[in-house]
Write a protein that holds these residues in place. Structure first.
Motif, PDB file in Angstrom:
ATOM      1  N   LEU A 124      -7.229   4.246  -3.644  1.00  0.00           N
ATOM      2  CA  LEU A 124      -6.454   3.817  -4.806  1.00  0.00           C
ATOM      3  C   LEU A 124      -5.276   2.952  -4.391  1.00  0.00           C
ATOM      4  O   LEU A 124      -5.000   1.912  -5.014  1.00  0.00           O
ATOM      5  CB  LEU A 124      -5.968   5.052  -5.577  1.00  0.00           C
ATOM      6  N   ALA A 125      -4.580   3.339  -3.333  1.00  0.00           N
ATOM      7  CA  ALA A 125      -3.447   2.542  -2.853  1.00  0.00           C
ATOM      8  C   ALA A 125      -3.922   1.179  -2.340  1.00  0.00           C
ATOM      9  O   ALA A 125      -3.238   0.157  -2.537  1.00  0.00           O
ATOM     10  CB  ALA A 125      -2.702   3.294  -1.753  1.00  0.00           C
ATOM     11  N   HIS A 138       1.429  10.220  -4.940  1.00  0.00           N
ATOM     12  CA  HIS A 138       0.170  10.697  -4.386  1.00  0.00           C
ATOM     13  C   HIS A 138       0.342  11.940  -3.523  1.00  0.00           C
ATOM     14  O   HIS A 138      -0.635  12.661  -3.278  1.00  0.00           O
ATOM     15  CB  HIS A 138      -0.494   9.575  -3.582  1.00  0.00           C
ATOM     16  N   HIS A 139       1.561  12.195  -3.060  1.00  0.00           N
ATOM     17  CA  HIS A 139       1.774  13.414  -2.272  1.00  0.00           C
ATOM     18  C   HIS A 139       1.520  14.664  -3.109  1.00  0.00           C
ATOM     19  O   HIS A 139       1.124  15.708  -2.575  1.00  0.00           O
ATOM     20  CB  HIS A 139       3.186  13.426  -1.688  1.00  0.00           C
ATOM     21  N   LEU A 140       1.729  14.566  -4.428  1.00  0.00           N
ATOM     22  CA  LEU A 140       1.454  15.714  -5.296  1.00  0.00           C
ATOM     23  C   LEU A 140      -0.053  15.940  -5.451  1.00  0.00           C
ATOM     24  O   LEU A 140      -0.504  17.078  -5.580  1.00  0.00           O
ATOM     25  CB  LEU A 140       2.100  15.497  -6.664  1.00  0.00           C
ATOM     26  N   VAL A 141      -0.824  14.856  -5.432  1.00  0.00           N
ATOM     27  CA  VAL A 141      -2.290  14.986  -5.460  1.00  0.00           C
ATOM     28  C   VAL A 141      -2.770  15.709  -4.208  1.00  0.00           C
ATOM     29  O   VAL A 141      -3.616  16.611  -4.274  1.00  0.00           O
ATOM     30  CB  VAL A 141      -2.948  13.595  -5.563  1.00  0.00           C
ATOM     31  N   LEU A 142      -2.214  15.319  -3.060  1.00  0.00           N
ATOM     32  CA  LEU A 142      -2.588  15.983  -1.808  1.00  0.00           C
ATOM     33  C   LEU A 142      -2.140  17.441  -1.804  1.00  0.00           C
ATOM     34  O   LEU A 142      -2.851  18.321  -1.290  1.00  0.00           O
ATOM     35  CB  LEU A 142      -1.974  15.244  -0.620  1.00  0.00           C
ATOM     36  N   HIS A 164       0.841  -1.210   0.000  1.00  0.00           N
ATOM     37  CA  HIS A 164       0.000   0.000   0.000  1.00  0.00           C
ATOM     38  C   HIS A 164       0.868   1.250   0.000  1.00  0.00           C
ATOM     39  O   HIS A 164       0.625   2.188  -0.776  1.00  0.00           O
ATOM     40  CB  HIS A 164      -0.909  -0.041   1.237  1.00  0.00           C
ATOM     41  N   GLU A 165       1.875   1.271   0.846  1.00  0.00           N
ATOM     42  CA  GLU A 165       2.739   2.453   0.941  1.00  0.00           C
ATOM     43  C   GLU A 165       3.566   2.646  -0.331  1.00  0.00           C
ATOM     44  O   GLU A 165       3.758   3.773  -0.799  1.00  0.00           O
ATOM     45  CB  GLU A 165       3.664   2.339   2.154  1.00  0.00           C
ATOM     46  N   ARG A 166       4.051   1.562  -0.912  1.00  0.00           N
ATOM     47  CA  ARG A 166       4.830   1.694  -2.148  1.00  0.00           C
ATOM     48  C   ARG A 166       3.945   2.149  -3.313  1.00  0.00           C
ATOM     49  O   ARG A 166       4.435   2.809  -4.242  1.00  0.00           O
ATOM     50  CB  ARG A 166       5.540   0.378  -2.457  1.00  0.00           C
ATOM     51  N   ALA A 167       2.651   1.825  -3.247  1.00  0.00           N
ATOM     52  CA  ALA A 167       1.726   2.338  -4.262  1.00  0.00           C
ATOM     53  C   ALA A 167       1.626   3.857  -4.173  1.00  0.00           C
ATOM     54  O   ALA A 167       1.536   4.544  -5.202  1.00  0.00           O
ATOM     55  CB  ALA A 167       0.346   1.692  -4.078  1.00  0.00           C
ATOM     56  N   HIS A 168       1.623   4.385  -2.955  1.00  0.00           N
ATOM     57  CA  HIS A 168       1.648   5.843  -2.778  1.00  0.00           C
ATOM     58  C   HIS A 168       2.905   6.441  -3.415  1.00  0.00           C
ATOM     59  O   HIS A 168       2.842   7.471  -4.100  1.00  0.00           O
ATOM     60  CB  HIS A 168       1.639   6.198  -1.290  1.00  0.00           C
ATOM     61  N   LEU A 169       4.027   5.812  -3.183  1.00  0.00           N
ATOM     62  CA  LEU A 169       5.290   6.345  -3.696  1.00  0.00           C
ATOM     63  C   LEU A 169       5.327   6.304  -5.217  1.00  0.00           C
ATOM     64  O   LEU A 169       5.721   7.284  -5.860  1.00  0.00           O
ATOM     65  CB  LEU A 169       6.466   5.556  -3.109  1.00  0.00           C
ATOM     66  N   ARG A 170       4.946   5.175  -5.801  1.00  0.00           N
ATOM     67  CA  ARG A 170       4.975   5.045  -7.259  1.00  0.00           C
ATOM     68  C   ARG A 170       4.010   6.024  -7.926  1.00  0.00           C
ATOM     69  O   ARG A 170       4.301   6.581  -8.977  1.00  0.00           O
ATOM     70  CB  ARG A 170       4.627   3.617  -7.682  1.00  0.00           C
ATOM     71  N   GLY A 171       2.845   6.215  -7.306  1.00  0.00           N
ATOM     72  CA  GLY A 171       1.850   7.104  -7.882  1.00  0.00           C
ATOM     73  C   GLY A 171       2.063   8.571  -7.580  1.00  0.00           C
ATOM     74  O   GLY A 171       1.292   9.407  -8.055  1.00  0.00           O
TER      75      GLY A 171
END
Length: 320
Positions: free
Chosen positions: A226-227, A192-196, A183-190
């Motif tokens: 999503l993650a 997602h911090h830029l979405v936030l 789950h956490e690596r999905a955040h990194l690959r995507g």
């Protein structure tokens, strides 16, 4: 000028109505949980359409329609004419329009720099702390921190890393820990911090606007869904649900993305009772909505220029 007033009014009215109505419509959309990636795109497009509509409304009023319709050469001629002999009303309109557009752009840019640099500084400090207190576990491909609280999160950035505490490892099974880290690596690959960051920038730049306030909350929720879905491609949903229950009370640092938190229990129910994915027609409808939200304001703004262009060519044909 009269020709430009109608499109400018349409864009302005749309921006006002969309800022109030869209958060209710999108917030009640039942399909969003079935297609979180598409829902993220729709929320971002909705926010962008409001900002772009305001900027284009100013542009339509400030720039003569003939400029848009006749090309760059006449743009400079029009500017020269207005600077020398142009009516005071046109000059005042252009000056006011430029001031409004400039202030809007500067406000967004300032908040973007503030949000991004602040988060980057916090991540850098946290990375330095992890270098001292954590250790890299090759089997988990994550940083392990000796801490009793059950936490799993990721620190995004150029060298993003997944982090898990010994408290979490003690209570999670091996498969549950692997699912959480996926789950956490999905955040990194995507990224997602830029979405936030997108949601945070707009909410901070224009506080009190319902669309931007709701978008910030919904984007944070949707990236977690999503993650979860990406992690579920490799791990059973029941395993992810069990891990979320154990991590529900964990509070990751604010500038990171954590597997637990306020949405954990809602996500548990979603993992245990999954709904069918959005069908092809639904996805196509969502994609068309994104396109309309992004292209619609530009189409409205082009109306004065197109009218001027058609009038110019019709005049040439009639009197050639």
């Amino acid at each position: 000028m009269i020709t430009a007033i109608v499109p400018a009014a349409v864009l302005t009215i749309y921006a006002i109505i969309a800022a109030v109505v869209l958060p209710r419509l999108l917030g009640e959309a039942k399909w969003a949980d079935r297609a979180p990636r598409l829902a993220i795109a729709v929320w971002q497009a909705a926010c962008a359409s409001v900002i772009v509509s305001v900027l284009l409304a100013v542009f339509v009023l400030a720039v003569p329609a003939a400029v848009v319709g006749h090309g760059l050469a006449e743009f400079f001629a029009a500017c020269e004419e207005m600077l020398t002999d142009g009516p005071d009303l046109i000059m005042a309109t252009m000056g006011s329009g430029a001031a409004v557009a400039g202030a809007l752009i500067v406000r967004v840019a300032w908040c973007a720099v503030s949000v991004l640099t602040g988060a980057r500084a916090e991540r850098r400090r946290h990375a330095e702390m992890l270098a001292l207190l954590g250790r890299h576990d090759g089997a988990l491909n994550a940083i392990v921190v000796d801490f009793d609280e059950r936490l799993a999160y990721c620190v995004p950035g150029r060298r993003g890393r997944a982090v898990i505490t010994t408290g979490a490892l003690r209570d999670l099974s091996e498969e549950e820990a692997a699912a959480v880290l996926a789950h956490e690596r999905a955040h990194l690959r995507g990224r997602h911090h830029l979405v936030l960051a997108f949601g945070e920038v707009l909410a901070r730049a224009f506080p009190g606007v319902p669309l931007f306030e709701r978008a910030r909350t919904e984007l944070a929720r949707l990236v977690e869904l999503l993650a979860d879905d990406l992690a579920a491609r490799r791990h059973p949903r029941i395993v992810i649900a069990a891990a979320l229950v154990r991590l529900a009370t964990g509070r990751a640092p604010a500038f990171t993305l954590g597997a637990g938190g306020e949405t954990a229990l809602i996500r548990v129910r979603r993992m245990l009772t999954p709904e069918p994915p959005l069908d092809r027609r639904g996805r196509l409808t969502g994609a068309l909505a994104v396109g309309l939200l992004l292209a619609g304001p530009a189409m409205v703004a082009l109306v004065p220029g197109l009218v001027s262009l058609l009038a110019h060519h019709c005049h040439e044909l009639l009197f050639a």
